[in-house]
Scaffold this active site. Sequence first.
Site, short mmCIF file in Angstrom:
data_model
loop_
_atom_site.label_atom_id
_atom_site.label_comp_id
_atom_site.label_asym_id
_atom_site.label_seq_id
_atom_site.Cartn_x
_atom_site.Cartn_y
_atom_site.Cartn_z
N PRO A 271 -33.48 -12.32 32.89
CA PRO A 271 -33.62 -10.89 32.59
C PRO A 271 -34.76 -10.64 31.60
O PRO A 271 -34.98 -11.42 30.67
CB PRO A 271 -32.27 -10.53 31.96
CG PRO A 271 -31.33 -11.58 32.45
CD PRO A 271 -32.15 -12.83 32.58
N GLU A 272 -35.48 -9.56 31.82
CA GLU A 272 -36.55 -9.19 30.90
C GLU A 272 -36.00 -8.28 29.81
O GLU A 272 -34.83 -7.87 29.83
CB GLU A 272 -37.70 -8.56 31.69
CG GLU A 272 -38.19 -9.49 32.79
CD GLU A 272 -39.61 -9.27 33.25
OE1 GLU A 272 -40.41 -8.66 32.52
OE2 GLU A 272 -39.94 -9.73 34.35
N LYS B 95 -35.72 -11.08 24.52
CA LYS B 95 -34.69 -11.47 25.47
C LYS B 95 -33.42 -11.98 24.78
O LYS B 95 -32.59 -12.64 25.40
CB LYS B 95 -35.25 -12.55 26.41
CG LYS B 95 -36.46 -12.07 27.21
CD LYS B 95 -37.02 -13.17 28.10
CE LYS B 95 -38.26 -12.70 28.85
NZ LYS B 95 -38.81 -13.73 29.75
N ARG C 272 -39.12 -15.91 14.57
CA ARG C 272 -39.90 -16.75 15.47
C ARG C 272 -40.41 -15.98 16.69
O ARG C 272 -41.26 -16.49 17.44
CB ARG C 272 -39.05 -17.93 15.94
CG ARG C 272 -38.67 -18.91 14.85
CD ARG C 272 -38.21 -20.23 15.42
NE ARG C 272 -36.97 -20.12 16.17
CZ ARG C 272 -35.76 -20.31 15.65
NH1 ARG C 272 -35.63 -20.60 14.37
NH2 ARG C 272 -34.69 -20.20 16.41
N ASN D 68 -41.94 -12.22 33.86
CA ASN D 68 -42.90 -12.39 34.93
C ASN D 68 -43.26 -11.09 35.63
O ASN D 68 -44.39 -10.90 36.09
CB ASN D 68 -42.35 -13.39 35.95
CG ASN D 68 -43.45 -14.23 36.58
OD1 ASN D 68 -44.58 -14.23 36.11
ND2 ASN D 68 -43.13 -14.93 37.65
N ARG E 275 -44.50 -20.97 36.34
CA ARG E 275 -44.11 -19.64 36.78
C ARG E 275 -45.15 -19.11 37.76
O ARG E 275 -46.35 -19.41 37.65
CB ARG E 275 -43.99 -18.67 35.60
CG ARG E 275 -42.99 -19.08 34.55
CD ARG E 275 -41.57 -19.18 35.08
NE ARG E 275 -41.09 -17.91 35.59
CZ ARG E 275 -40.51 -16.97 34.82
NH1 ARG E 275 -40.37 -17.18 33.52
NH2 ARG E 275 -40.07 -15.85 35.35
#
Length: 269
Positions: free
Chosen positions: A2-3, A52, A121, A162, A258
């Site tokens: 999931p984005e 995410k 991070r 993506n 990817r």
Amino acid sequence: MPEGHTLHRLARLHKRRYAGAPVEVSSPQGRFAAEASRLDGQVLVGAEAHGKHLFHDYGPHGIVHIHLGLIGIFGEGKLPAPPPVGQVRMRLVGRTQWTDLRGPNTCELLDPAQADAIKARLGPDPLRRDAKPDKTWARISKSKVSIAALLMDQAVLAGVGNVYRAEVLFRHGVAPLTPGRALDRALWDDMWADLVTLMRDGVRVGRIDTVRPEHLPEAMGRAARVDRHGGEVYVYRRAGEPCLVCGTPVETSSLVGRNLYWCPTCQPA
């Protein structure tokens, strides 16, 4: 995976349904049982997303950090909750709803300092009001790495996956393998603003739509896209199909494991 818009939708949903009242927390699978027992019956203070990552805040009792990974998913329904089926890592039961978490990459109970270290991070998230796009630009503008790789680096920019990566590059005519330092600041500012708009729309409607009105199916007289991700897109998963703008077949290749998608005419090297 999931984005970012999906995690922000989940944070809003969980906050609306469970925050401000005691929540039953359990781990039918058992892998989160000790942590769940510490949270069971406590008040969920709030929920938020960063990129995410999803965070459930139980105040002095800790923060549940969730990363869905490739197969993680939430299921939900109205009470009474049915018996758990399969590998349910965490179950929440509120006043009127239940929610099950299955298959996450991460489900852990942290203290505030540990949760803050994870957030530190991560790069700026276009969906957060506290995002600092200058921080992302500082990384991009000095990098020899391709912009396609940089956009997927969660330490550079949090929440973009993506689909948004492929689509924002197409919408701004940028070839995926362009080095980050080859972009100019005005172009990056436009791309950031576009990501903010597109991703906010994704939060609102629950799918990724990136196609401008003049290229929608009803405007072009073409069939609507059929894909499990839903929404209308320019290049993502359209390899070999004609570009909606120029008709050139969409190309694909692999970068860091990817798939890349782009139009060689609209995004010249």
